[in-house]
Design an enzyme around this catalytic site. Structure first.
Site, short mmCIF file in Angstrom:
data_model
loop_
_atom_site.label_atom_id
_atom_site.label_comp_id
_atom_site.label_asym_id
_atom_site.label_seq_id
_atom_site.Cartn_x
_atom_site.Cartn_y
_atom_site.Cartn_z
N GLY A 255 0.86 -1.18 0.00
CA GLY A 255 0.00 0.00 0.00
C GLY A 255 0.88 1.21 0.00
N SER A 256 0.44 2.32 0.59
CA SER A 256 1.32 3.48 0.71
C SER A 256 0.52 4.72 1.03
CB SER A 256 2.13 3.77 -0.56
OG SER A 256 2.96 2.68 -0.87
N ASN A 257 1.20 5.72 1.56
CA ASN A 257 0.73 7.10 1.61
C ASN A 257 1.74 7.96 0.87
OD1 ASN A 257 -1.33 6.53 3.73
ND2 ASN A 257 0.46 6.33 5.05
#
Length: 821
Positions: A255-257
Site C-alpha cells: 500500500g502506501s501514503n
C-alpha cells in the site's frame, strides 16, 4: 573504515580521475581513497562511496558501469533474497525447496512452489521476456535501460565471483548462481504482472479442459472430452463481492501514503513531498536505498525494489516523487464460448480458434518431474479462478481467459529512469506519458518551483463504461460496477478492446485518460481511488476501471486527508512538519469511536459482557482504559493495544451499516460515516473477547503498545509504533498476532522507505529518509538493524545528496569495484 576526506584524488586518480573530475561539484582535493580491499582487473567498473547506514552512492561514467556498481552493491547487501527470486523466475523452486512448500509471495501470489514453477517456467520457455526485450523503444526497453540491466547483471555476477557468501540464509547453497540479463528482465516481468497474471498463477496453472486430470507426478492429461464443470460458478451477487474483495487495495500487503505540498503552503515557497510506502519487511519486495550518478547525465537518490537497476521512488536536485498502489483494475476477463465438439477451441464471430498449449515440465526435489499443460488464447491464459471466492469453471460450453496488458509491459524501469532525469513535476508527467510503464501504482510528486502532481498514469486495459455496458456477460454486469473487473463476451469481434492514439501499446488507455491533478495546494493518496486526491478539488469523470467515485473512504484516507488539509491550511510548512506527520501515529478510528466505545462499555450492566463462547467476562477495567487512551499508536501509548484488538474484532463481526449512526454521505466523505452506535450488540462481545484474550496472554489491558508490538534484532526487542489498516494510522504497521511470543512480535509489512524532501533555495535538496528494516537482510551485516533501531526511536537519516555532503561523511568508505576477466 573511517577515512580522511582531505586527500581525495590521490589513489582514485589512478583508475578514475577523469570520472571524478567530471563531477563539477567535487573540489579538486577532497575525495577519499578507495578501500584497500578494492578488487582489480579489467571490464566494467564503478566507484561506490558508502556513507552512514551503509547507503551507497554509485558513481560511473556510463549506464553499463552504473548498473555494474548497482548490481554489485545490491548483491553485497541482499544476495540471498536476490538469489531466491532468481530461483523463482527460473521456475526451479520445486527443485530446490520442494513442490508443496510456499514461496514468499514476493513475485506472485502462487500458494505452492509447484504452481509458481509451472507459471514462470512457462513464461521463460515461451520466450515472452526475450520478445519484450527485443521490442524497439518505446514499446520495449530503451538503450540506456538495457545497458543498466547488462551492467547490473555483470555486477551481481562479479560480486558472487569475488566474495564468499556468509549470510546464513544461503551460505553454501547450490541455488546461489550467476544470472543472465534475461533473468533480470524476467524478475522485472514478474513485478509488472504482480497485479494481474501474478495474482492468478494458481488459477492459470490449474486450468484444465473438462474431463482432463492432472497427476502430481508426471505427464497426466487425458484427451479432453466434454464433461461436467470443474466446479460451480459463483452466483452474480457472490461474484461481485468476491471481485470487490479480490481487487480491494486495503487488503493488499502493499500500500502506501504520499502527499505533495505546493509552494503556497511552504515556508520556502517551494514544494514538499512525504512518501511513505507500505511494503513487506521480508523477502523480495524489500526496498534498497542508494544514489546513482553519471556526471552531467543523471544524479538521483532514493530506493529501488530488489533486483531493479533504477531508483523507483526518490528525488534529485529539482523534483521528488513517490508511488502508492492504485485502485485501477489491471486485468479483465473474456468469457469464451467453446466449440461444441472441442472444449479447447473457442468461437469468435462463429469461427473456431484453437487454444495454444504450453506444456511445461518442472523438476522436483526427491521426486519425478511434473508435467502440466497450460492453455492460452488470443486474450491470454485460460484461468479457472481469481482467488478462492471467484470460481471460473471450465465447462464443455464456457471458459474464461485473463487479459493482462502488463504481460506486454517491460517498461517500468524506463519510466523510473526518465523520472530520475526529470527537472519538475511537468517533467515527471512527461516521463510517464512517453514510457507508460507503471503497472499498478499512482504517482505523487513535488518540485523545487512549488509545483505538485497526482496522477494515476498506470497500464490498464482499455475498458470504457460504454464497452462494458455493451459487451459484459451476466457475470460482468455484476463484477464491473462492484470492482472494475470487466467480463466481456469473447465470442464477439465487436467486443475487442480498442486502443488510444497516445497509448504506447495496443489495448490500453493512453495517459491522457488517467485521473490527474496538477498544482493543487496538496495532493495526497492513501490507496483509495483518485477521487479525493484533494478534497477541495475532487477528481471525477473517469471510467469505472480506474476506481470508484463518491463511495466511503478507508479510515487511513480519511485521517490522511484531515491531517494534510490542516497542514496545508496552516501553511509555512517545512521538512520538519513532514517528519512530524510521519510519526504522529494518530489513530483515526480511535478519534471516531473510542469515546463512544468507552461509554458503551460503562453502560453494560454489572460491568460484564458475554463473550463469543457464551461466558460472562468482567470488562469494567476496559472502560477506563478506552477513556484514558491518548488516541495514538505511539509505542508508549497505553490503551492502543487494547483498542487495536477490540476494533479488529468489532469491525470483523459487525457490518459498517450497523456500526454508525450517521451514514456515509458523498457530500461529506471525510467526516462520514461517524458516531458509533453504542447499542450495537457486537460491542459487548468484542470487549469481552478482547479482555479474555489479553488476560489469557498475561498482558495488562493498559500495557504500552511497544511492549507488545516490537521486532527482535540482535537478541533485543525494538518497540515499534504505528498501527494497522483497520485503525487508519498513516505510519502503517501490520504484524501477525502471536500471544505466546508477546503479541505482535515481528512486522510483516508497513512503512518501508520513507522520504521527506523539500528545498530551501540552496543548491541541495533538504531530505530526510528512513529505511525501516535497514539495508541488509544478512544478520551478520552491520546494516542489518541500524535503521530499524532508528525507526524504533523515530529518528531519521539526513540524506547526503550533493558531493560535498557525501565526501564529508564521517563514515565515508570509497570502494572501486571491477570485473575480473
Amino acid at each position: 573504515m573511517h577515512l580522511s576526506t582531505r586527500p581525495i584524488l590521490r589513489r582514485v586518480a589512478l583508475t578514475g580521475a577523469a570520472l571524478l573530475a567530471a563531477t563539477a561539484a567535487v573540489p579538486p582535493a577532497s575525495a577519499a581513497a578507495p578501500d584497500d580491499r578494492s578488487p582489480s582487473g579489467g571490464g566494467l567498473s564503478a566507484v561506490i562511496r558508502y556513507t552512514e547506514n551503509g547507503v551507497p552512492h554509485i558513481l560511473a561514467r556510463d549506464y553499463a558501469r552504473l548498473g555494474f556498481g548497482t548490481g554489485w552493491a545490491q548483491a553485497s547487501d541482499q544476495v540471498c533474497v536476490l538469489a531466491d527470486g532468481f530461483v523463482t523466475v527460473a521456475g526451479e523452486r520445486s527443485r530446490w525447496f520442494g513442490a508443496d512448500a510456499a514461496p514468499d509471495f514476493s513475485l506472485s501470489s502462487a500458494t505452492r512452489n509447484l504452481s509458481s514453477d509451472l507459471y514462470f517456467k512457462g513464461v521463460r520457455e515461451s520466450g515472452t521476456v526475450e520478445k519484450l526485450l527485443a521490442a524497439p523503444a518505446p514499446a520495449g526497453p530503451g538503450k540506456d535501460l538495457k545497458e543498466l540491466m547488462r551492467g547490473w547483471t555483470a555486477g551481481y555476477n562479479a560480486w558472487l565471483a569475488q566474495n564468499e557468501v556468509d549470510d546464513p540464509a544461503c551460505k553454501g547453497a547450490g541455488w546461489v548462481r550467476p544470472v543472465t540479463t534475461a533473468d533480470v528482465a524476467a524478475r522485472a516481468f514478474a513485478v509488472s504482472v504482480l497485479g494481474g497474471q501474478g495474482r492468478a498463477v494458481d488459477g492459470i496453472t490449474a486450468a484444465q479442459p473438462p474431463g482432463a486430470t492432472a497427476s502430481p507426478a508426471g505427464p497426466a492429461e487425458r484427451p479432453p472430452t466434454a464433461g461436467p464443470a470443474a466446479g460451480p460458478a459463483a452466483d452474480p451477487a457472490a461474484a461481485a463481492e468476491a471481485a470487490r474483495e479480490f481487487f480491494d487495495t486495503a487488503r493488499y500487503d502493499m500500500g502506501s501514503n504520499a502527499v505533495a505540498f505546493a509552494g503556497s503552503t511552504s515556508a520556502s515557497g517551494r514544494g514538499l513531498l512525504l512518501g511513505n510506502p507500505h511494503y513487506p519487511w521480508h523477502g523480495g519486495r524489500r526496498f534498497w536505498q542508494f544514489q546513482q550518478t553519471i556526471p552531467g547525465e543523471l544524479n538521483v537518490s532514493g530506493a529501488s525494489l530488489l533486483g531493479t537497476a533504477v531508483v523507483n521512488i526518490g528525488f534529485n536536485e529539482k523534483v521528488a516523487w513517490s508511488h502508492t498502489v492504485a485502485t485501477g483494475t489491471p486485468v479483465n476477463l473474456h468469457q469464451l464460448t467453446l466449440d461444441p465438439s472441442d472444449p479447447t477451441a473457442y468461437l469468435v464471430d462463429g469461427e473456431p480458434e484453437r487454444m495454444t498449449r504450453r506444456t511445461v515440465t518442472v523438476p522436483v526435489a526427491d521426486g519425478a518431474p511434473v508435467t502440466r499443460t497450460q492453455w492460452w488464447t488470443r486474450y491470454g491464459p485460460v484461468v479457472q479462478a481469481l482467488g478462492p471466492g471467484l470460481p471460473l469453471p471450465w465447462t464443455a460450453q464456457t471458459a474464461y481467459a485473463l487479459n493482462d496488458p502488463n504481460a506486454a509491459n517491460l517498461r517500468g524501469s524506463d519510466t523510473a529512469l526518465a523520472m530520475g532525469k526529470a527537472r519538475s513535476v511537468a517533467g515527471i508527467q512527461d516521463a510517464l506519458r512517453s514510457t507508460q510503464g507503471l503497472p499498478w501504482v499512482n504517482t505523487v510528486a513535488a518540485d523545487s518551483a512549488g509545483g505538485t502532481l497526482f496522477t494515476q498514469t498506470q497500464v490498464l486495459p482499455r475498458i470504457t463504461d460504454e464497452l462494458a455496458a455493451r459487451c459484459s456477460t451476466p457475470l460482468g454486469r455484476a463484477t464491473y460496477p462492484a470492482s472494475g473487473l470487466a467480463v466481456l463476451d469473447g465470442s464477439r469481434g465487436d467486443c475487442a478492446i480498442g486502443s488510444d492514439p497516445d497509448a504506447v501499446q495496443p489495448g490500453v488507455f493512453g495517459p491522457g485518460k488517467a485521473p490527474t491533478l496538477r498544482d493543487a495546494p496538496y495532493a495526497e493518496n492513501s490507496n483509495d481511488s483518485a477521487w479525493l486526491a484533494n478534497a477541495d478539488r475532487p477528481l471525477t469523470g473517469y471510467e469505472r476501471i480506474w476506481g470508484n467515485v463518491a463511495t466511503p473512504r478507508s479510515p487511513r484516507t480519511r485521517g490522511a486527508v484531515e491531517d494534510v488539509s490542516a497542514m496545508a491550511a496552516k501553511g509555512r510548512l517545512t521538512v520538519t512538519d513532514l517528519q512530524k506527520q510521519q510519526f504522529a501515529n494518530r489513530v483515526p478510528a480511535g478519534d471516531m469511536a473510542a469515546a463512544d466505545a468507552a461509554q458503551a462499555c460503562a453502560a453494560l450492566p454489572g460491568g460484564t459482557a458475554t463473550g463469543s463462547d457464551g461466558g460472562a467476562v468482567d470488562i469494567s477495567a476496559a472502560c477506563g482504559v478506552l477513556a484514558g487512551w491518548d488516541r495514538t499508536a505511539d509505542s508508549a501509548s497505553r490503551g492502543a493495544l487494547f483498542f487495536d484488538r477490540f476494533w479488529r474484532r468489532l469491525t470483523a463481526g459487525t457490518p459498517a451499516k450497523d456500526l454508525w449512526l450517521v451514514p456515509f454521505s458523498a457530500a461529506d466523505p471525510v467526516r462520514t460515516p461517524r458516531t458509533l452506535d453504542r447499542t450495537a450488540p457486537g460491542i459487548g462481545r468484542a470487549l469481552a473477547d478482547t479482555v479474555a484474550e489479553l488476560k489469557a496472554a498475561g498482558i495488562a489491558l493498559d500495557a504500552p503498545l511497544g511492549e507488545h508490538q516490537f521486532v527482535v534484532r540482535g537478541g533485543g526487542r525494538l518497540p515499534v509504533g504505528g498501527g494497522t489498516e483497520a485503525l487508519g494510522v498513516w505510519n502503517k504497521t501490520e504484524a501477525p498476532w502471536n500471544a505466546a511470543a508477546g503479541g505482535y512480535a515481528e512486522v510483516s509489512s508497513g512503512s518501508s522507505h520513507i522520504q521527506a524532501v523539500g528545498w530551501d533555495g540552496g543548491r541541495c535538496p533538504v531530505a530526510r529518509t528512513l529505511l525501516t528494516y535497514s539495508q541488509s537482510s544478512n544478520p551478520l551485516s552491520p546494516h542489518y538493524a541500524d535503521q530499524t533501531r532508528m525507526y524504533s526511536e523515530e529518528r531519521w537519516v539526513t540524506a547526503r545528496f550533493c558531493e560535498r555532503d557525501i565526501l564529508t561523511s564521517p563514515k565515508l568508505k570509497v570502494v572501486l569495484v571491477r570485473e575480473r576477466r
